[in-house]
Design a protein around this motif. Structure first.
Motif, short mmCIF file in Angstrom:
data_model
loop_
_atom_site.label_atom_id
_atom_site.label_comp_id
_atom_site.label_asym_id
_atom_site.label_seq_id
_atom_site.Cartn_x
_atom_site.Cartn_y
_atom_site.Cartn_z
N MET A 21 -0.96 4.72 -1.08
CA MET A 21 -2.06 3.73 -0.20
C MET A 21 -2.10 3.85 1.55
SD MET A 21 -3.34 1.59 -3.17
CE MET A 21 -5.32 1.65 -2.18
N SER B 151 -2.04 5.89 3.89
CA SER B 151 -2.63 6.58 4.87
C SER B 151 -4.11 5.70 4.62
CB SER B 151 -2.91 7.63 3.86
OG SER B 151 -3.00 8.42 3.04
N GLU B 152 -4.46 5.02 3.68
CA GLU B 152 -5.73 4.88 3.35
C GLU B 152 -6.04 3.97 4.15
OE1 GLU B 152 -7.53 4.47 -0.43
OE2 GLU B 152 -5.99 5.97 -1.64
N LEU C 177 0.77 -1.69 0.03
CA LEU C 177 0.09 -0.14 -0.18
C LEU C 177 0.78 1.37 -0.02
CD1 LEU C 177 -2.51 -0.83 2.31
CD2 LEU C 177 -2.71 -0.90 -0.08
N GLU C 178 2.29 1.19 0.45
CA GLU C 178 3.10 2.38 1.10
C GLU C 178 3.37 1.94 -0.58
OE1 GLU C 178 6.99 3.41 3.55
OE2 GLU C 178 5.53 2.84 4.50
#
Length: 82
Positions: free
Chosen positions: A78, A80-81, A73-74
């Motif tokens: 993403m 922070s989501e 995700l990083e």
């Protein structure tokens, strides 16, 4: 004589597999019914399936997968989501 024994063994194996396949289908239907009941009671079935999946894993495996998910995700911007 040995051909008859082998035939009997094959027949027995096939019948046992067929019996287990029938039981598996019944169990799958029962599981689907429980998920339908949960959905009817307002629960999110995707989340329930994820919880069931996570409960099958040991704590270390869950931590490793969580760390990899965070890393991915990083990398996609993403983090922070999540």
């Amino acid at each position: 004589m040995t051909d008859a024994v082998a035939q009997d063994q094959i027949r027995s194996i096939i019948e046992r597999i067929e019996n287990l396949e029938t039981k598996k289908a019944t169990i799958s239907e029962d599981i689907a019914n429980v998920y339908a009941e949960a959905k009817g009671n307002g629960f999110d079935t995707k989340v329930l399936r994820k919880v069931v999946s996570l409960r099958k894993q040991d704590a270390q495996e869950r931590q490793e997968q969580s760390a990899i998910l965070d890393l991915y995700l990083e990398a996609l911007g993403m983090a922070s989501e999540a």
